[in-house]
Design an enzyme around this catalytic site. Structure first.
Site, PDB file in Angstrom:
ATOM      1  N   CYS A   1       3.042   2.266   4.536  1.00 48.08           N
ATOM      2  CA  CYS A   1       2.360   1.265   3.724  1.00 48.08           C
ATOM      3  C   CYS A   1       1.062   1.901   3.236  1.00 48.08           C
ATOM      4  O   CYS A   1       0.261   2.384   4.046  1.00 48.08           O
ATOM      5  CB  CYS A   1       2.051   0.052   4.603  1.00 48.08           C
ATOM      6  SG  CYS A   1       1.000  -1.169   3.807  1.00 48.08           S
TER       7      CYS A   1
ATOM      8  N   CYS B   1       2.822   2.025  -3.732  1.00 50.46           N
ATOM      9  CA  CYS B   1       3.099   0.923  -2.796  1.00 50.46           C
ATOM     10  C   CYS B   1       4.565   1.077  -2.443  1.00 50.46           C
ATOM     11  O   CYS B   1       5.406   1.278  -3.333  1.00 50.46           O
ATOM     12  CB  CYS B   1       2.860  -0.430  -3.466  1.00 50.46           C
ATOM     13  SG  CYS B   1       3.472  -1.833  -2.490  1.00 50.46           S
TER      14      CYS B   1
HETATM   15  N1  DGL Z   1       4.106  -1.890   1.016  1.00 52.14           N
HETATM   16  C1  DGL Z   1       2.716  -1.950   1.042  1.00 52.14           C
HETATM   17  C2  DGL Z   1       2.023  -0.763   0.414  1.00 52.14           C
HETATM   18  O1  DGL Z   1       2.594   0.307   0.378  1.00 52.14           O
HETATM   19  C3  DGL Z   1       1.955  -3.231   1.083  1.00 52.14           C
HETATM   20  C4  DGL Z   1       2.320  -4.360   0.209  1.00 52.14           C
HETATM   21  C5  DGL Z   1       1.461  -5.569   0.542  1.00 52.14           C
HETATM   22  O2  DGL Z   1       1.663  -6.104   1.634  1.00 52.14           O
HETATM   23  O3  DGL Z   1       0.610  -5.941  -0.247  1.00 52.14           O
HETATM   24  O4  DGL Z   1       0.905  -0.844  -0.012  1.00 52.14           O
END
Ligand code: DGL
Length: 251
Positions: free
Chosen positions: A76, A184
């Site tokens: 993440c 993301c």
């Molecule tokens: N998948 C996440 C990222 O890579 C976070 C998405 C979220 O919860 O806002 O930033």
């Protein structure tokens, strides 16, 4: 370098997005055991304050460390903003996605101009822009937190999704770039909807530099999946990964 993987490698995201990173790991290191944790009770991270994100990621990391994780991968970007601070207090190797992805970007861009699509918190943190500037790369950033609930709802192939993308990327035509970073881990799941906005640019997904150096006896390449949210809902929304079944866990 990480040590033994008779235990498991924990892979953490706010929701289903980090499964895109887990897929790479399962592919590259099929002999490791994995525990995937989707923190759906706190999803999305990207619209929360830095303190809220930091506190929550620390809590999840402490939980994983206290429950047998031999290495932790922050799958993440929004959590990875705090990787350096969290790594200092973590008793097991902790890997993030921002620094390895920046190294990949630096190897890829020729014009040294890139576009970054990321959550609002990741864009506001400036971590990508600062890291890439060290390679002489200019970053045009597009905050796209609105994409995350669409992916979580399994609603990528809808007209609403098209409208949300159009709004978030309305200015991308004015930007100059030869490489796009899907900053993301949820965004590869709507890649087919995004690429028409990118012209001839190369599109990069996030990578991590996790690499086991020893695989211990008892490592059989098993994966288990937990969510802090509703396991039934998470199963439905993770339809992109049909074989994944989540169990609920409270943290
Ligand atoms: N998948 C996440 C990222 O890579 C976070 C998405 C979220 O919860 O806002 O930033």
């Amino acid at each position: 370098m990480s040590k033994l993987f008779g235990g498991y490698v924990a892979v953490l995201d706010s929701g289903v997005g980090g499964l895109t990173v887990l897929r790479q790991l399962q592919n590259d290191f099929p002999q490791c055991n994995y525990l995937y944790l989707a923190d759906n009770a706190y999803c999305p991270y990207g619209t929360k304050t830095p303190k809220q994100i930091y506190d929550r990621v620390c809590k999840a990391v402490n939980f994983l460390e206290g429950n047998g994780a031999e290495a932790i991968v922050l799958a993440c970007n929004t959590a990875s903003i705090f990787a350096e601070e969290i790594r200092c207090g973590c008793g097991v190797p902790l890997y993030d996605v921002i620094l390895p992805t920046c190294r990949l970007v630096a190897k890829t861009t020729v014009t040294k101009k890139v576009a970054l699509l990321a959550t609002n918190a990741t864009v506001q943190s400036n971590v990508y822009a600062k890291q890439l500037a060290l390679y002489g790369i200019q970053t045009a950033s597009f905050p796209c937190s609105d994409f995350v609930p669409v992916v979580e709802a399994g609603a990528v192939d809808t007209f609403d999704c098209d409208k949300i993308i159009k709004t978030a990327l309305k200015d991308i035509g004015n930007a100059d770039f030869d490489t796009v970073v899907l900053g993301c881990t949820h965004f590869p799941l709507l890649r087919h909807k995004l690429t028409p906005y990118f012209g001839q640019a190369k599109v990069l997904e996030c990578v991590t530099d996790f690499c086991p150096d020893i695989v211990a006896d008892g490592a059989v390449g098993a994966s288990v999946y937990f969510t802090t949210g509703d396991s039934k809902t998470t199963k439905i929304t993770s339809k992109y990964f049909s074989e994944v079944t989540f169990e609920h866990i409270d943290i």
